[in-house]
Design a protein around this motif. Sequence first.
Motif, mmCIF file in Angstrom:
data_model
loop_
_atom_site.group_PDB
_atom_site.id
_atom_site.type_symbol
_atom_site.label_atom_id
_atom_site.label_comp_id
_atom_site.label_asym_id
_atom_site.label_seq_id
_atom_site.Cartn_x
_atom_site.Cartn_y
_atom_site.Cartn_z
ATOM 1 N N ASN A 1 63.987 72.266 -6.193
ATOM 2 C CA ASN A 1 65.180 72.567 -6.998
ATOM 3 C C ASN A 1 65.468 74.063 -7.013
ATOM 4 O OD1 ASN A 1 65.148 69.799 -7.588
ATOM 5 N ND2 ASN A 1 63.886 70.139 -9.410
ATOM 6 N N GLU A 2 65.356 74.691 -5.842
ATOM 7 C CA GLU A 2 65.637 76.104 -5.597
ATOM 8 C C GLU A 2 64.634 77.044 -6.261
ATOM 9 O OE1 GLU A 2 69.712 76.917 -6.532
ATOM 10 O OE2 GLU A 2 70.490 75.506 -5.040
ATOM 11 N N GLU A 3 63.568 76.503 -6.847
ATOM 12 C CA GLU A 3 62.510 77.332 -7.431
ATOM 13 C C GLU A 3 61.349 77.431 -6.437
ATOM 14 O OE1 GLU A 3 59.250 77.306 -11.101
ATOM 15 O OE2 GLU A 3 60.821 75.785 -11.009
ATOM 16 N N LEU A 4 60.886 78.658 -6.184
ATOM 17 C CA LEU A 4 59.771 78.852 -5.270
ATOM 18 C C LEU A 4 58.519 78.205 -5.841
ATOM 19 C CD1 LEU A 4 58.488 80.168 -2.773
ATOM 20 C CD2 LEU A 4 58.143 82.237 -4.146
ATOM 21 N N ILE A 5 57.924 77.295 -5.062
ATOM 22 C CA ILE A 5 56.753 76.559 -5.532
ATOM 23 C C ILE A 5 55.485 76.986 -4.796
ATOM 24 C CG2 ILE A 5 55.689 74.267 -5.693
ATOM 25 C CD1 ILE A 5 57.919 74.669 -7.675
ATOM 26 N N ALA A 6 55.587 77.221 -3.482
ATOM 27 C CA ALA A 6 54.396 77.540 -2.702
ATOM 28 C C ALA A 6 54.789 78.262 -1.421
ATOM 29 C CB ALA A 6 53.615 76.268 -2.365
ATOM 30 N N THR A 7 53.823 78.979 -0.865
ATOM 31 C CA THR A 7 53.982 79.593 0.448
ATOM 32 C C THR A 7 52.775 79.213 1.296
ATOM 33 O OG1 THR A 7 52.870 81.630 -0.224
ATOM 34 C CG2 THR A 7 55.267 81.548 -0.493
ATOM 35 N N GLY A 8 52.937 79.322 2.594
ATOM 36 C CA GLY A 8 51.832 78.985 3.484
ATOM 37 C C GLY A 8 52.070 79.536 4.864
ATOM 38 N N ALA A 9 51.084 79.353 5.730
ATOM 39 C CA ALA A 9 51.182 79.803 7.116
ATOM 40 C C ALA A 9 50.487 78.801 8.009
ATOM 41 C CB ALA A 9 50.554 81.187 7.268
ATOM 42 N N GLY A 10 50.800 78.865 9.297
ATOM 43 C CA GLY A 10 50.236 77.926 10.248
ATOM 44 C C GLY A 10 48.720 77.936 10.269
ATOM 45 N N ALA A 11 48.121 79.056 9.926
ATOM 46 C CA ALA A 11 46.664 79.163 9.937
ATOM 47 C C ALA A 11 46.006 78.265 8.906
ATOM 48 C CB ALA A 11 46.248 80.611 9.696
ATOM 49 N N ALA A 12 46.775 77.726 7.947
ATOM 50 C CA ALA A 12 46.197 76.870 6.908
ATOM 51 C C ALA A 12 45.650 75.569 7.486
ATOM 52 C CB ALA A 12 47.233 76.564 5.828
ATOM 53 N N ALA A 13 46.163 75.142 8.627
ATOM 54 C CA ALA A 13 45.730 73.881 9.240
ATOM 55 C C ALA A 13 44.636 74.157 10.269
ATOM 56 C CB ALA A 13 46.910 73.165 9.890
ATOM 57 N N LEU A 14 43.406 74.220 9.800
ATOM 58 C CA LEU A 14 42.226 74.460 10.648
ATOM 59 C C LEU A 14 42.332 75.750 11.454
ATOM 60 C CD1 LEU A 14 41.328 70.893 12.023
ATOM 61 C CD2 LEU A 14 40.492 72.036 9.958
ATOM 62 N N GLY A 15 42.998 76.772 10.882
ATOM 63 C CA GLY A 15 43.132 78.058 11.559
ATOM 64 C C GLY A 15 44.311 78.135 12.511
ATOM 65 N N HIS A 16 44.756 77.007 13.004
ATOM 66 C CA HIS A 16 45.908 76.905 13.911
ATOM 67 C C HIS A 16 46.239 75.423 13.981
ATOM 68 C CE1 HIS A 16 48.408 76.869 17.461
ATOM 69 N NE2 HIS A 16 48.289 78.173 17.630
ATOM 70 N N PRO A 17 47.504 75.043 13.765
ATOM 71 C CA PRO A 17 47.813 73.602 13.734
ATOM 72 C C PRO A 17 47.446 72.854 15.003
ATOM 73 C CG PRO A 17 49.821 74.952 13.735
ATOM 74 C CD PRO A 17 48.684 75.872 13.473
ATOM 75 N N ALA A 18 47.412 73.535 16.145
ATOM 76 C CA ALA A 18 47.020 72.855 17.386
ATOM 77 C C ALA A 18 45.550 72.435 17.351
ATOM 78 C CB ALA A 18 47.296 73.746 18.594
ATOM 79 N N HIS A 19 44.723 73.150 16.584
ATOM 80 C CA HIS A 19 43.329 72.728 16.428
ATOM 81 C C HIS A 19 43.269 71.361 15.735
ATOM 82 C CE1 HIS A 19 41.200 76.180 17.963
ATOM 83 N NE2 HIS A 19 41.836 77.013 17.162
ATOM 84 N N ALA A 20 44.156 71.154 14.765
ATOM 85 C CA ALA A 20 44.186 69.879 14.049
ATOM 86 C C ALA A 20 44.620 68.746 14.985
ATOM 87 C CB ALA A 20 45.128 69.965 12.851
ATOM 88 N N VAL A 21 45.585 69.020 15.855
ATOM 89 C CA VAL A 21 46.025 68.005 16.822
ATOM 90 C C VAL A 21 44.892 67.694 17.800
ATOM 91 C CG1 VAL A 21 47.744 67.400 18.557
ATOM 92 C CG2 VAL A 21 48.425 68.766 16.571
ATOM 93 N N ALA A 22 44.160 68.726 18.209
ATOM 94 C CA ALA A 22 43.027 68.510 19.114
ATOM 95 C C ALA A 22 41.949 67.668 18.431
ATOM 96 C CB ALA A 22 42.450 69.851 19.556
ATOM 97 N N TRP A 23 41.678 67.973 17.154
ATOM 98 C CA TRP A 23 40.708 67.161 16.408
ATOM 99 C C TRP A 23 41.139 65.694 16.408
ATOM 100 C CZ3 TRP A 23 41.350 63.848 12.352
ATOM 101 C CH2 TRP A 23 40.176 63.325 11.791
ATOM 102 N N LEU A 24 42.433 65.462 16.178
ATOM 103 C CA LEU A 24 42.939 64.098 16.136
ATOM 104 C C LEU A 24 42.784 63.406 17.483
ATOM 105 C CD1 LEU A 24 44.422 61.817 14.656
ATOM 106 C CD2 LEU A 24 46.577 62.893 15.327
ATOM 107 N N ALA A 25 43.141 64.110 18.554
ATOM 108 C CA ALA A 25 43.016 63.523 19.891
ATOM 109 C C ALA A 25 41.574 63.113 20.174
ATOM 110 C CB ALA A 25 43.503 64.514 20.949
ATOM 111 N N ASN A 26 40.624 63.958 19.773
ATOM 112 C CA ASN A 26 39.212 63.655 20.011
ATOM 113 C C ASN A 26 38.719 62.527 19.110
ATOM 114 O OD1 ASN A 26 38.733 65.595 22.078
ATOM 115 N ND2 ASN A 26 38.692 67.205 20.534
#
Length: 259
Positions: free
Chosen positions: A187-212
Amino acid sequence: MQKVIDQLAGELLEAERTTVPVAPLTERFENLTVEDAYQIQLAIAKSKTEEGRKVIGKKVGLTSKAMQNMLGVTEPDYGHLFDDMAVKNGETVRIDSMIKPRVEAEIGFVLREELFQPNVTFLDVLMATDYVVPALEIIDSRIADWKIKLVDTVADNGSSAKVVLSDKKKTIDEVDFRSASMVLFKNEELIATGAGAAALGHPAHAVAWLANKLYEFGIPLKANELILPGALSAAIDVLPGDTVTAEFGPLGWVSVHFA
């Protein structure tokens, strides 16, 4: 054990259909293992595909250390994404179609090539990715009051409910994932911030974990599938009338309204 797996898969399917939650599985069946939970999830997926629903992708959950510590686990989990879960950018979702939904912001990966091999690395993921897209995952637990442990959420399809995708797409070389910023508004109120590193340091690492992980079950990540690699900040609660928007800078934005 197969009888218990079939029973609990049926219970969770009925809970999703009726929006009436069930008591925590781990309180009723203390000996359930994570392997059992995945078998429950796969039984649910099999029932849905037999009913005509199509798998459009997979999601990874519990990628942040904070969430892992909260549930006392040391690895992520995963779930299936089905075609009837897809929501277009800016559309309205009815709260009463779910039990107690929450929203997470993520960077979705859409694959150009299948990933089905042992020891997949994040570089393999980057090479196999067609594009990335801003996404909101609407999570919901068919377990009463979100009283979940790892086994509960794994059995319950990773607590996934719906996915909202942006209209904007970027190729891998257009995005710096480690520093890619996300700003989440309700509702236009800032609730949270984040960065790609939040997902196992890099989101592609999370996809690799899933593939394995899926390779252990003989399941590939297929070309054209959407992969959600995990939230970039904590999930937020929503009520009727709320609008949630995630802005990802140059990557674009994605929004959903609840009624």
